[in-house]
Design an enzyme around this catalytic site. Sequence first.
Site, PDB file in Angstrom:
ATOM      1  N   ASP A 187      43.588  -2.546  80.579  1.00 31.93           N
ATOM      2  CA  ASP A 187      45.058  -2.582  80.580  1.00 31.93           C
ATOM      3  C   ASP A 187      45.626  -3.179  79.299  1.00 31.93           C
ATOM      4  O   ASP A 187      45.133  -4.204  78.810  1.00 31.93           O
ATOM      5  CB  ASP A 187      45.559  -3.417  81.760  1.00 31.93           C
ATOM      6  CG  ASP A 187      45.222  -2.800  83.106  1.00 31.93           C
ATOM      7  OD1 ASP A 187      44.445  -1.830  83.133  1.00 31.93           O
ATOM      8  OD2 ASP A 187      45.734  -3.298  84.127  1.00 31.93           O
ATOM      9  N   HIS A 203      49.457  -2.927  78.983  1.00 36.09           N
ATOM     10  CA  HIS A 203      50.750  -3.352  79.526  1.00 36.09           C
ATOM     11  C   HIS A 203      51.725  -3.816  78.439  1.00 36.09           C
ATOM     12  O   HIS A 203      52.252  -4.935  78.475  1.00 36.09           O
ATOM     13  CB  HIS A 203      50.557  -4.452  80.563  1.00 36.09           C
ATOM     14  CG  HIS A 203      50.184  -3.921  81.922  1.00 36.09           C
ATOM     15  ND1 HIS A 203      50.946  -2.991  82.597  1.00 36.09           N
ATOM     16  CD2 HIS A 203      49.113  -4.180  82.724  1.00 36.09           C
ATOM     17  CE1 HIS A 203      50.380  -2.715  83.759  1.00 36.09           C
ATOM     18  NE2 HIS A 203      49.260  -3.407  83.859  1.00 36.09           N
ATOM     19  N   ASP A 207      47.355   2.132  82.070  1.00 39.09           N
ATOM     20  CA  ASP A 207      48.314   1.016  82.127  1.00 39.09           C
ATOM     21  C   ASP A 207      48.704   0.568  80.721  1.00 39.09           C
ATOM     22  O   ASP A 207      48.458  -0.576  80.315  1.00 39.09           O
ATOM     23  CB  ASP A 207      47.754  -0.144  82.954  1.00 39.09           C
ATOM     24  CG  ASP A 207      47.998   0.059  84.448  1.00 39.09           C
ATOM     25  OD1 ASP A 207      48.328   1.187  84.852  1.00 39.09           O
ATOM     26  OD2 ASP A 207      47.860  -0.912  85.218  1.00 39.09           O
ATOM     27  N   ASN A 251      47.978   3.677  86.970  1.00 35.09           N
ATOM     28  CA  ASN A 251      49.049   3.746  87.954  1.00 35.09           C
ATOM     29  C   ASN A 251      50.431   3.496  87.357  1.00 35.09           C
ATOM     30  O   ASN A 251      51.445   3.872  87.952  1.00 35.09           O
ATOM     31  CB  ASN A 251      48.779   2.766  89.106  1.00 35.09           C
ATOM     32  CG  ASN A 251      48.640   1.338  88.649  1.00 35.09           C
ATOM     33  OD1 ASN A 251      47.786   1.021  87.828  1.00 35.09           O
ATOM     34  ND2 ASN A 251      49.468   0.443  89.176  1.00 35.09           N
ATOM     35  N   HIS A 252      50.501   2.921  86.156  1.00 38.53           N
ATOM     36  CA  HIS A 252      51.809   2.725  85.523  1.00 38.53           C
ATOM     37  C   HIS A 252      52.227   3.912  84.667  1.00 38.53           C
ATOM     38  O   HIS A 252      53.349   3.926  84.154  1.00 38.53           O
ATOM     39  CB  HIS A 252      51.811   1.439  84.688  1.00 38.53           C
ATOM     40  CG  HIS A 252      51.953   0.209  85.517  1.00 38.53           C
ATOM     41  ND1 HIS A 252      53.161  -0.448  85.700  1.00 38.53           N
ATOM     42  CD2 HIS A 252      51.047  -0.476  86.257  1.00 38.53           C
ATOM     43  CE1 HIS A 252      52.985  -1.484  86.491  1.00 38.53           C
ATOM     44  NE2 HIS A 252      51.703  -1.529  86.845  1.00 38.53           N
ATOM     45  N   HIS A 268      40.731   4.312  86.323  1.00 36.01           N
ATOM     46  CA  HIS A 268      41.569   3.120  86.225  1.00 36.01           C
ATOM     47  C   HIS A 268      41.437   2.231  87.452  1.00 36.01           C
ATOM     48  O   HIS A 268      41.351   1.007  87.340  1.00 36.01           O
ATOM     49  CB  HIS A 268      43.038   3.497  86.035  1.00 36.01           C
ATOM     50  CG  HIS A 268      43.931   2.297  85.973  1.00 36.01           C
ATOM     51  ND1 HIS A 268      44.006   1.496  84.856  1.00 36.01           N
ATOM     52  CD2 HIS A 268      44.739   1.712  86.898  1.00 36.01           C
ATOM     53  CE1 HIS A 268      44.838   0.489  85.088  1.00 36.01           C
ATOM     54  NE2 HIS A 268      45.291   0.597  86.321  1.00 36.01           N
TER      55      HIS A 268
END
Length: 265
Positions: free
Chosen positions: A32, A34, A65, A97-98, A158
Amino acid sequence: KRLLIFVCDALLLREPEPLCMRMASPMIVCGDLHGSFADLAFFLQQHSPFGSAKLLTSPILFLGDYVDRGDHSVEVAAMLFAWKVLNPSRVVLFRGNHEDPSINGDIAHYGTGSFLHKCVDLFGSREDEGMDVWALVNSVFEGLPISAIIDNTIFACHGGIPRLCYEPSHSSQNADHCASRSTSPLQAHPDAIPQYCFDALLSNPHSMPRFKAVMPDPLDSEHMCALRRLQREILWNDPVPNYSTGTGRLEEVFTGYEPSPGDGF
């Protein structure tokens, strides 16, 4: 803004990679990000000679992500897309998932850290410019692969592998017809997804539908609901140790939710 639009358009013109890729080691894997451009820059400097996408000696697999929470989601997406355009065979971008508009567009939950908020803040709300950029980036996210089989033994994604149930009436030899079926009887277990759907992802990933958003859609048929849920759980699930896929082919699973014991990537 022009750079981001250019690389998005370039990626959308390319034939999409399969939802489940076949890859070979060695490779470098990153979890990730982010919205942390500092982490991305550090990672690329560590693993690319002179910080050049063209000089990569091993493939880099990013597990998803890329946006939300951090301050530089737009910059992270632009950099990753640019590197993908410059070296498409060695830069592999998974969907997390993002990478879903229902998640990265949730300003109520993520506030100023939301990817949608960052796009509107940078590019303005006038004539929906920020919204248009956000939608364009999500169009690229929609086409990203969600998993890979590495060296024929390792499954990478992921999130994790969903709970599967075996249906004797659907053998693996019929897996390539999975995506074309309009209906399919599901097992009674509320947490189970038919094994043949997962087999289809592994054996014929080009036949699988792609979803702009993987969250439940009440208009889905029973079969399409299972396929959407399969992809959602691969993106969202926490990994389960020693879980068998039932395929007899995979020996190990690694995901974006499991930090490495080394440098954290």
